[in-house]
Design an enzyme around this catalytic site. Sequence first.
Site, PDB file in Angstrom:
ATOM      1  N   SER A  54       0.832  -1.257  -0.294  1.00  0.00           N
ATOM      2  CA  SER A  54       0.043  -0.082   0.142  1.00  0.00           C
ATOM      3  C   SER A  54       0.595   1.525  -0.163  1.00  0.00           C
ATOM      4  O   SER A  54       2.110   0.998   0.388  1.00  0.00           O
ATOM      5  CB  SER A  54      -0.920  -0.161   0.846  1.00  0.00           C
ATOM      6  OG  SER A  54      -1.863   1.491   1.238  1.00  0.00           O
TER       7      SER A  54
ATOM      8  N   TYR B 289      -4.122  -0.422   9.169  1.00  0.00           N
ATOM      9  CA  TYR B 289      -3.435  -1.383   7.992  1.00  0.00           C
ATOM     10  C   TYR B 289      -2.945  -0.851   7.728  1.00  0.00           C
ATOM     11  O   TYR B 289      -1.527  -1.595   6.926  1.00  0.00           O
ATOM     12  CB  TYR B 289      -4.748  -0.285   6.760  1.00  0.00           C
ATOM     13  CG  TYR B 289      -3.998  -0.313   5.802  1.00  0.00           C
ATOM     14  CD1 TYR B 289      -4.847  -2.027   5.015  1.00  0.00           C
ATOM     15  CD2 TYR B 289      -4.498   0.564   4.800  1.00  0.00           C
ATOM     16  CE1 TYR B 289      -4.801  -1.730   4.040  1.00  0.00           C
ATOM     17  CE2 TYR B 289      -4.020   0.247   3.744  1.00  0.00           C
ATOM     18  CZ  TYR B 289      -4.120  -1.105   3.315  1.00  0.00           C
ATOM     19  OH  TYR B 289      -4.430  -0.878   1.852  1.00  0.00           O
TER      20      TYR B 289
END
Length: 228
Positions: free
Chosen positions: A123, A136
């Site tokens: 990410s 996350y």
Amino acid sequence: MTAGVTIVTGASGGIGRATIETLTTRGHRCVGWDRVPAPDMRSVLMDLTDPEQVRQAIRESVDDAGVRAIVHCAGVVHFSGLAGTDPEVWQRVIQINLVATIGMFQQLIPVMNDGGRVVMFGSGTVPKGPAEMFGYTASKAGVMGFARSLARELGPRSITVNVVSPGFTETGMVQGFRHTEDANVRSRAIQRSARPEDVVGPVAFFLSEDAAFVTGQNLYVDGGSVMP
């Protein structure tokens, strides 16, 4: 390219579905894994956090030809500040995104063919460290580190392991966070929204013969928001 099936996790999501559609046209025999049905494709219902369901999915998906490639798209995201987040919430994010990832590959690698391909999803949040995405971001940083270590381990078998790290992409997983999209677009050199189709090309490259000597790498696919 080695024979065998190509397993795509998160198959019912935007990126997973687009990946299967593209890879099928390029000769891959794809099997989608997800917790919800993925219509119009060969798919297996399963939960990555349950080791027995992973074993059963392998039994249902893999034949004598083995595994050609693995594209691991599945994951969850959560927005909230550290002080106000129930520990069970951030632990679930890390359990699904990181712990289950390692457990899944521990079962899949023994049935993977030499010369195969692995693509995991990182990410763009990892280098940016956005506020209220600590669970996350930590989980994806772990995935990116795991992929580099696995690339070293599998190199002698000519199995490549690479990571594609999208920015905010228009998929169902981020439906609740569209209020951040204007800022995301402004941060990019190419100032438009990202679509699942933007991510599929880099995934297909890492799976191709053109990438046979590329491993342990992370590619940001975010329109130039992150330029490490």
